[in-house]
Design a protein around this motif. Sequence first.
Motif, PDB file in Angstrom:
ATOM      1  N   GLY A   1       1.972   4.672  -2.926  1.00  0.00           N
ATOM      2  CA  GLY A   1       3.334   4.632  -3.429  1.00  0.00           C
ATOM      3  C   GLY A   1       3.444   5.150  -4.841  1.00  0.00           C
ATOM      4  N   THR A   2       4.599   4.908  -5.450  1.00  0.00           N
ATOM      5  CA  THR A   2       4.858   5.392  -6.808  1.00  0.00           C
ATOM      6  C   THR A   2       5.317   4.294  -7.759  1.00  0.00           C
ATOM      7  OG1 THR A   2       7.153   5.948  -6.197  1.00  0.00           O
ATOM      8  CG2 THR A   2       5.484   7.692  -5.960  1.00  0.00           C
ATOM      9  N   LEU A   3       5.636   3.100  -7.243  1.00  0.00           N
ATOM     10  CA  LEU A   3       6.171   2.036  -8.094  1.00  0.00           C
ATOM     11  C   LEU A   3       5.057   1.381  -8.900  1.00  0.00           C
ATOM     12  CD1 LEU A   3       8.954   0.545  -8.538  1.00  0.00           C
ATOM     13  CD2 LEU A   3       8.035  -1.236  -7.027  1.00  0.00           C
ATOM     14  N   PRO A   4       5.199   1.276 -10.223  1.00  0.00           N
ATOM     15  CA  PRO A   4       4.182   0.574 -11.023  1.00  0.00           C
ATOM     16  C   PRO A   4       4.118  -0.905 -10.639  1.00  0.00           C
ATOM     17  CG  PRO A   4       5.613   1.911 -12.416  1.00  0.00           C
ATOM     18  CD  PRO A   4       6.250   1.874 -11.065  1.00  0.00           C
ATOM     19  N   ARG A   5       2.943  -1.476 -10.700  1.00  0.00           N
ATOM     20  CA  ARG A   5       2.757  -2.885 -10.340  1.00  0.00           C
ATOM     21  C   ARG A   5       3.630  -3.794 -11.191  1.00  0.00           C
ATOM     22  NH1 ARG A   5       3.207  -7.258  -9.542  1.00  0.00           N
ATOM     23  NH2 ARG A   5       1.717  -8.903  -8.970  1.00  0.00           N
TER      24      ARG A   5
ATOM     25  N   ASP B   1       0.827  -1.208   0.000  1.00  0.00           N
ATOM     26  CA  ASP B   1       0.000   0.000   0.000  1.00  0.00           C
ATOM     27  C   ASP B   1       0.860   1.257   0.000  1.00  0.00           C
ATOM     28  OD1 ASP B   1      -2.256  -1.550   0.030  1.00  0.00           O
ATOM     29  OD2 ASP B   1      -2.664  -1.298   2.164  1.00  0.00           O
ATOM     30  N   THR B   2       2.074   1.163   0.544  1.00  0.00           N
ATOM     31  CA  THR B   2       2.984   2.316   0.608  1.00  0.00           C
ATOM     32  C   THR B   2       4.014   2.306  -0.505  1.00  0.00           C
ATOM     33  OG1 THR B   2       4.690   1.277   2.006  1.00  0.00           O
ATOM     34  CG2 THR B   2       2.759   2.183   3.118  1.00  0.00           C
ATOM     35  N   ILE B   3       4.089   1.216  -1.262  1.00  0.00           N
ATOM     36  CA  ILE B   3       5.111   1.081  -2.314  1.00  0.00           C
ATOM     37  C   ILE B   3       4.516   1.260  -3.703  1.00  0.00           C
ATOM     38  CG2 ILE B   3       6.719  -0.518  -3.421  1.00  0.00           C
ATOM     39  CD1 ILE B   3       7.155  -1.794  -0.675  1.00  0.00           C
ATOM     40  N   LEU B   4       3.400   0.582  -3.975  1.00  0.00           N
ATOM     41  CA  LEU B   4       2.826   0.562  -5.319  1.00  0.00           C
ATOM     42  C   LEU B   4       1.998   1.809  -5.594  1.00  0.00           C
ATOM     43  CD1 LEU B   4       1.659  -3.154  -5.675  1.00  0.00           C
ATOM     44  CD2 LEU B   4       3.717  -2.082  -6.626  1.00  0.00           C
ATOM     45  N   ALA B   5       2.006   2.218  -6.860  1.00  0.00           N
ATOM     46  CA  ALA B   5       1.183   3.337  -7.288  1.00  0.00           C
ATOM     47  C   ALA B   5      -0.271   2.901  -7.366  1.00  0.00           C
ATOM     48  CB  ALA B   5       1.662   3.847  -8.645  1.00  0.00           C
ATOM     49  N   ASN B   6      -1.164   3.841  -7.143  1.00  0.00           N
ATOM     50  CA  ASN B   6      -2.590   3.569  -7.243  1.00  0.00           C
ATOM     51  C   ASN B   6      -3.003   3.698  -8.697  1.00  0.00           C
ATOM     52  OD1 ASN B   6      -4.976   2.878  -5.784  1.00  0.00           O
ATOM     53  ND2 ASN B   6      -5.750   4.942  -6.199  1.00  0.00           N
ATOM     54  N   ASP B   7      -3.237   2.582  -9.366  1.00  0.00           N
ATOM     55  CA  ASP B   7      -3.526   2.569 -10.801  1.00  0.00           C
ATOM     56  C   ASP B   7      -4.982   2.943 -11.028  1.00  0.00           C
ATOM     57  OD1 ASP B   7      -3.746   2.194 -13.456  1.00  0.00           O
ATOM     58  OD2 ASP B   7      -3.035   0.134 -13.493  1.00  0.00           O
ATOM     59  N   GLU B   8      -5.201   4.161 -11.430  1.00  0.00           N
ATOM     60  CA  GLU B   8      -6.572   4.630 -11.651  1.00  0.00           C
ATOM     61  C   GLU B   8      -7.184   4.045 -12.913  1.00  0.00           C
ATOM     62  OE1 GLU B   8      -8.123   6.208  -9.435  1.00  0.00           O
ATOM     63  OE2 GLU B   8      -6.438   6.708  -8.124  1.00  0.00           O
ATOM     64  N   THR B   9      -6.351   3.509 -13.808  1.00  0.00           N
ATOM     65  CA  THR B   9      -6.880   2.961 -15.053  1.00  0.00           C
ATOM     66  C   THR B   9      -7.500   1.594 -14.858  1.00  0.00           C
ATOM     67  OG1 THR B   9      -4.807   1.859 -15.664  1.00  0.00           O
ATOM     68  CG2 THR B   9      -5.055   4.178 -16.287  1.00  0.00           C
TER      69      THR B   9
END
Length: 483
Positions: free
Chosen positions: A156-160, A113-121
């Motif tokens: 976070g900011t890292l892409p899945r 939750d703190t590492i990955l980006a929230n993918d709105e797509t």
Amino acid sequence: MKVPQRKYGTIQQDQQTVLQNPNLATHVPLIGLGCSSFSTFFSSSDDDDNMTHSNSGEKATLTAENISRDHPAVVGWIETIRHAVVGRGINLLDTAPWYGHGISEIVIGYALDTILANDETGNDKIKVFDEDDTSIATTTTPHKQTWDSPRRTRYGTLPRTNLIINTKIGRYESDPLKQFDFGYETTMQSVQRSLQRMNCGYIDVLQLHDPEFLLGMPMTSSSEKNGMEMLLTETIPALLECKTKGWTKGLGITGYPLEVQHEILVRCGETFGGDDGMAVVFDQSLVYCHCNLHDMSLFRDRSFAISERIRRDSSNGDCDYDTDIRPTTITTTAQQSFAKFCEQANINLMCAAPLSMGLLTNTGPPSWHPATPSLKEACIEAAELCRRRGVVDDDDGGNTNNNININISSLAVLFALSQREVGCTLIGMKNVEEVDVAADLAVRFRDVDFDFDDGSDGCDEEGVHGQEERQQRWWGNSILNRV
């Protein structure tokens, strides 16, 4: 410094990088984060205060039911995962519902939750359950969320796609009567629960967990199927369905006995391959304690035959299976090592436990370790030998009287990482300090070309001639200068 990456789902062909297995990541880190450490599995009496959860003034053992992200132990585990992924580039996490009976997967979810980006797509999102499937939608889970609860927001900011997340099915509870369940329904529910806990959208490699225990179980009154029948008629179909639904990209198998993995891989290939050849159901094999200083049976045990039915030509890359099972190019029945079997079957190798579950350490193994007394004693003597002999301190002008002690654990890790046939080695690292120790060892391989063709065929008739030559060459290039 970040841990170096290795090519994994690709091969070098005519000086070009060719996609060999589309179900796997194209690259993996040299070491992966074994996530059994993020649970109460290995807690000691000294950790008692840190491994309990206060509820109404009373202490209770930390479980999947009472876990919270602000618990002191959980906070430390989240920091460790973040440091491994973001700080040191260890972007492969390997976990299982069995680890802490759910705790490990939940902690990974908190960290992601703190590492990955929230993918709105919605590209990394899947439907956790079928609305028409009430049996799954109403299934209870130790996690506080329900199946139809909204996906947690990530910060976070890292892409899945930059992270590899592997988990397993088949092994669950501490109660021996409930520990293993490879049935179809349980498998489907377990995968959904893992996705919910980790909030990761999809699993990269979904693995069969320790199937040797299933094959050794007698038939019960509730099931008239033996272990292999259960795998072929319920477990494997469930795994293939998970792949079809997009819940996982690849399938893997784990376990200690190499002969059991070999039997399952061949039987599955024959069952799902049809009359004209064998198909490869699994993309990856994870083995442990067979690629270290005292046990190289992954390469030396040449007792694994290829089935005579494995004669499919996949040169054109076509695959006529609805389940997207990959064909193979195997055309031999020769006895060979398990490593060579996997190579010919287009199954990628990962290894775990380079310290042999504590044998190759200065402190020795835990009391429950299954090794024979003679092996334990030999490892103790080896650790003492390393401490006594040391290595020459080059900074002291080569003065042989000024030796530096050798740490047998560092030596064992470096030995395991030097195997070209193994893509990634999983190491349990429970805190930031242990992450840095392992990562610093892996960084020594940053200039090693694992794709270099030295003309050797890995194992020859006498053993691991190819591996030994490579290690001698690399060790002379200062990989082991500071153990």
